[in-house]
Structures are given as structure tokens and as C-alpha cells.
Design an enzyme around this catalytic site. Structure first.
Site, PDB file in Angstrom:
ATOM      1  N   LYS A 227       0.819  -1.208   0.000  1.00  0.00           N
ATOM      2  CA  LYS A 227       0.000   0.000   0.000  1.00  0.00           C
ATOM      3  C   LYS A 227       0.855   1.262   0.000  1.00  0.00           C
ATOM      4  O   LYS A 227       2.059   1.237   0.245  1.00  0.00           O
ATOM      5  CB  LYS A 227      -0.960  -0.014   1.191  1.00  0.00           C
ATOM      6  CG  LYS A 227      -2.124  -0.986   0.999  1.00  0.00           C
ATOM      7  CD  LYS A 227      -3.162  -0.873   2.083  1.00  0.00           C
ATOM      8  CE  LYS A 227      -4.378  -1.758   1.769  1.00  0.00           C
ATOM      9  NZ  LYS A 227      -5.399  -1.710   2.846  1.00  0.00           N
ATOM     10  N   ARG A 261      -3.460  -9.810   5.270  1.00  0.00           N
ATOM     11  CA  ARG A 261      -3.993  -9.921   3.905  1.00  0.00           C
ATOM     12  C   ARG A 261      -2.893  -9.456   2.955  1.00  0.00           C
ATOM     13  O   ARG A 261      -2.428  -8.319   3.048  1.00  0.00           O
ATOM     14  CB  ARG A 261      -5.250  -9.061   3.761  1.00  0.00           C
ATOM     15  CG  ARG A 261      -5.897  -9.100   2.379  1.00  0.00           C
ATOM     16  CD  ARG A 261      -7.163  -8.247   2.380  1.00  0.00           C
ATOM     17  NE  ARG A 261      -7.823  -8.273   1.084  1.00  0.00           N
ATOM     18  CZ  ARG A 261      -7.565  -7.431   0.085  1.00  0.00           C
ATOM     19  NH1 ARG A 261      -6.636  -6.474   0.259  1.00  0.00           N
ATOM     20  NH2 ARG A 261      -8.204  -7.520  -1.057  1.00  0.00           N
TER      21      ARG A 261
END
Length: 282
Positions: A227, A261
Site C-alpha cells: 500500500k 492480507r
């Protein structure tokens, strides 16, 4: 709390968190922010699932709608079509796979549960984008991943005004958990929502204070894989963010995360093993 005492009911079988779980990202989309995660054809999906299963993924999280800022709108029909393509491949070859559906739409989630046996709903909106999601979850009893987000994928990065980001996110999730339990949703996983209506600094504060979420008494999921909190901080790209992901996953696990995740399952499984070794030998 001993995290191994936490369990979720997955279609009648209990999953515990004595060993943190790895959730593999399966994107059946053409525009997810990390190009390496995109699968479009049945052969692409088959290869991706075969790889992450072999590498040790506990859960397959399949998504048909990119939530990155600026991503194109996708109709419910197209989203379901993409997910069904992925589910057909998975169920044909890996009938026992635990599958999570990454969607904020109750109609899409319902079809994936009823027609394909999905066990988990991963709702990035925490029920805010579809008022029927929680009643559907209470009726069909999937595991529900409750993530914190403000606004929607288009507007969320304009909604980052917090006095105390950790306290406010926990308050919001606690209120929603109370409402969900009243509707019969008993198996809830908490996700602070890294990158969703959060600045880079706020993301790092949430990560540093992840242990506060663990006090809520439910499994905690951390999703930081590749991210922008990584690649913006390092001045690189999502494609170059594997080492940064490993570092932050290790910190999340050290702070008590029960599930990570990820795009890169082999690296995540190894990270879990090393962190668990540190935890058990300390």
C-alpha cells in the site's frame, strides 16, 4: 487474551488463531493498484490460486471491484460475473478452499454465498455503502470482516480529519459490532482499514497502536500489502514494495494481528513462522 483462544465459525468448523492466518489476494480485475495481482482469464486465476495454495494461504480473498482511488465504477452485474468466473475455477479444483468475497454489495455477496459457498464477506465499507449488507449477513451467517472506512473509494482521501485516529476508529468499529451482533452476526473480524480515509501518518499510528484493537476481543486483520503507506514513504512503487510489506507485516504480527492480507503469500507465511517463533520462545 491468548489469541489462540479466539475462533471463528467457518461453515460449521472452527478456525483458531494460535497461528496467525494468511489471506491471499485474488483480484479478478483489470485495474487493481498492484499490477502483479491482476487475473482476468480462468487460466490466470487457476495459476494464481494454485500458487498461493501451494505457498500456504489459509484463505482466498477474491475481489471483482478495485477500491483504489480513481478506479472505474463497476456494475453489480459485472462484479458478480468476475467473481463467478473466479469461484467456478476454485470450486472445480479446490472444493475445500476457504473463500472470502471482497465486496460491499449485499446482492453480490448473497449470490456468492448461496451459489458458490463463500464463507467470508470482506466489506471495505463496514456496511456504509449498502444498507442491506448487515441483514443479509445476519441471515446467511458468513464470517464478516468489518473494516473501517469513511466515504467511498472516490471520496475517502478527503475525509481524514481525526482528533485521535485510533480512538475514533475503535469507537466506530465497536458501535458497528454492537449493531451487527443485534442482527445475528456473531463471527466478526476487525480491520482498521489501512489506507482507507487515512493519511500516511495516520496509517503508521494505527499500525503502532494495533494492540488497542486486539483488546476488542475479536480477531484483527491487518492489510498493508504494497500500500501507499509503504511506497510513498520510501519513494518507490507498489511493484518495489515487497520488502516494505514484509517489514510492516512483521510489525503488525508483533502488535497482535491475527491475520494478514497479502499479495505475496510465500513471504507472508515465512514472516508468520518467524514471528511465531519469536513469540513462543520469548
Amino acid at each position: 487474551m491468548n489469541r489462540g483462544d479466539l475462533t471463528i465459525n467457518i461453515k460449521g468448523e472452527l478456525m483458531d488463531f494460535a497461528v496467525p492466518k494468511v489471506m491471499a489476494i485474488i483480484n479478478v480485475t483489470p485495474d487493481s493498484f498492484f499490477s502483479g495481482s491482476r487475473t482476468s482469464t480462468s487460466d490466470d486465476i487457476r495459476r494464481r490460486v494454485a500458487t498461493v495454495r501451494e505457498e500456504g494461504a489459509d484463505i482466498l480473498d477474491i475481489g471483482g471491484y478495485s477500491s483504489r482511488p480513481g478506479a472505474a465504477e463497476v456494475s453489480p452485474e459485472e462484479e458478480y460475473s468476475r467473481l463467478a468466473r473466479g469461484m467456478e475455477v476454485i470450486r472445480r479444483e479446490w472444493e475445500d478452499a476457504v473463500v472470502s468475497i471482497d465486496t460491499f454489495r449485499s446482492s453480490v455477496a448473497r449470490r456468492c454465498i448461496e451459489e458458490w459457498g463463500a464463507a467470508i464477506i470482506n466489506d471495505i465499507s463496514g456496511g456504509t455503502l449498502d444498507p442491506e449488507m448487515w441483514e443479509m449477513a445476519g441471515s446467511l451467517k458468513p464470517v464478516y470482516v468489518l473494516m473501517h472506512m469513511r466515504g467511498n473509494p472516490t471520496t475517502m482521501q478527503t475525509m481524514t480529519d481525526y482528533d485521535d485516529v485510533t480512538a475514533e476508529v475503535i469507537t466506530d468499529l465497536s458501535r458497528k459490532c454492537y449493531e451487527l451482533r443485534g442482527l445475528g452476526v456473531n463471527d466478526i473480524i476487525i480491520d482498521p482499514g489501512f489506507g482507507f480515509a487515512k493519511t500516511t501518518d495516520q496509517n503508521f499510528r494505527l499500525l503502532n497502536e494495533l494492540g488497542e484493537f486486539c483488546k476488542m476481543g475479536m480477531p484483527v486483520l491487518a492489510g498493508v500489502s504494497r500500500k501507499s503507506m509503504i511506497w510513498k514513504t520510501l519513494g518507490i512503487t507498489p511493484e518495489d514494495s515487497l520488502s516494505g510489506t514484509i517489514a510492516l507485516d512483521a510489525i503488525a504480527l508483533d502488535r497482535g494481528a491475527d491475520m494478514i492480507r497479502v499479495h505475496d503469500v510465500k513471504a507472508a507465511v515465512e514472516t508468520v513462522k518467524l514471528c511465531l517463533k519469536l513469540r513462543t520462545d520469548s
